[in-house]
Design a protein around this motif. Structure first.
Motif, PDB file in Angstrom:
ATOM      1  N   ASP A 111       0.746  -0.795  -0.007  1.00  0.00           N
ATOM      2  CA  ASP A 111      -0.185  -0.182   0.253  1.00  0.00           C
ATOM      3  C   ASP A 111       0.865   1.215   0.011  1.00  0.00           C
ATOM      4  N   CYS A 112       0.147   2.145  -1.066  1.00  0.00           N
ATOM      5  CA  CYS A 112       0.738   3.246  -0.793  1.00  0.00           C
ATOM      6  C   CYS A 112       0.404   4.405   0.331  1.00  0.00           C
ATOM      7  N   HIS A 113       0.554   5.410   0.708  1.00  0.00           N
ATOM      8  CA  HIS A 113       0.229   6.000   1.944  1.00  0.00           C
ATOM      9  C   HIS A 113      -1.458   6.726   1.068  1.00  0.00           C
ATOM     10  N   VAL A 114      -2.800   5.948   2.395  1.00  0.00           N
ATOM     11  CA  VAL A 114      -3.867   6.378   2.340  1.00  0.00           C
ATOM     12  C   VAL A 114      -4.381   7.304   2.958  1.00  0.00           C
ATOM     13  N   TYR A 115      -4.893   8.538   2.662  1.00  0.00           N
ATOM     14  CA  TYR A 115      -5.068   9.169   3.348  1.00  0.00           C
ATOM     15  C   TYR A 115      -6.720   9.153   3.741  1.00  0.00           C
ATOM     16  N   ALA A 116      -7.138  10.102   4.799  1.00  0.00           N
ATOM     17  CA  ALA A 116      -8.497   9.973   4.824  1.00  0.00           C
ATOM     18  C   ALA A 116      -8.986  11.563   5.105  1.00  0.00           C
ATOM     19  N   LEU A 117      -9.775  12.260   4.474  1.00  0.00           N
ATOM     20  CA  LEU A 117     -10.458  13.641   5.244  1.00  0.00           C
ATOM     21  C   LEU A 117     -11.203  13.949   5.500  1.00  0.00           C
ATOM     22  N   LYS A 118     -11.951  14.117   6.506  1.00  0.00           N
ATOM     23  CA  LYS A 118     -13.154  14.804   6.938  1.00  0.00           C
ATOM     24  C   LYS A 118     -13.238  15.676   6.412  1.00  0.00           C
ATOM     25  N   GLY A 119     -14.771  15.674   5.694  1.00  0.00           N
ATOM     26  CA  GLY A 119     -15.360  16.665   5.444  1.00  0.00           C
ATOM     27  C   GLY A 119     -16.782  17.165   5.471  1.00  0.00           C
ATOM     28  N   PRO A 120     -17.389  18.160   5.722  1.00  0.00           N
ATOM     29  CA  PRO A 120     -18.655  18.063   6.190  1.00  0.00           C
ATOM     30  C   PRO A 120     -19.600  17.184   5.900  1.00  0.00           C
ATOM     31  N   GLU A 121     -19.789  16.213   4.992  1.00  0.00           N
ATOM     32  CA  GLU A 121     -20.810  15.625   4.499  1.00  0.00           C
ATOM     33  C   GLU A 121     -19.955  13.976   4.663  1.00  0.00           C
ATOM     34  N   GLY A 122     -18.902  14.353   5.141  1.00  0.00           N
ATOM     35  CA  GLY A 122     -18.005  12.154   5.555  1.00  0.00           C
ATOM     36  C   GLY A 122     -16.787  12.724   5.144  1.00  0.00           C
ATOM     37  N   ILE A 123     -16.312  11.059   4.990  1.00  0.00           N
ATOM     38  CA  ILE A 123     -14.751  10.959   4.702  1.00  0.00           C
ATOM     39  C   ILE A 123     -14.747  11.244   3.273  1.00  0.00           C
TER      40      ILE A 123
END
Length: 94
Positions: A22-34
């Motif tokens: 796996d590469c780096h996988v990012y999760a970004l929390k926004g106003p409607e979800g991830i």
């Protein structure tokens, strides 16, 4: 691995938090979800999804952005889509 209040590293072979390809996988929390940035290779998608849940307990994955189509970045896209029903956003080819 929470980096900020709204950003987490949820996949990475270098940090040993998901699959060995796996590469780096990012999760970004926004106003409607991830929003996920990349999907990893697909060998440890369950662990990647568990990492998202650990960092953002009640949030739902709404979108997956693939930066490019190398296996370590896109191999897990279909399985993530299957489990989350998220929108998948891909770069234009050619």
């Amino acid at each position: 691995m929470r980096l900020t209040k709204q950003l987490a590293l949820v996949g990475s072979l270098q940090f040993g938090i998901s699959g060995p390809f796996d590469c780096h996988v990012y999760a970004l929390k926004g106003p409607e979800g991830i929003v996920l940035i990349d999907a990893g290779a697909g060998t440890h998608t369950g662990q990647l999804l568990q990492n998202i849940n650990d960092d953002f307990e009640t949030e739902t994955v709404k979108a997956l952005i693939l930066t490019h189509f190398h296996l370590d970045h896109s191999g897990g896209a279909a399985e993530i889509r299957q489990f989350t029903a998220c929108r998948v956003i891909v770069p234009q080819v050619g």
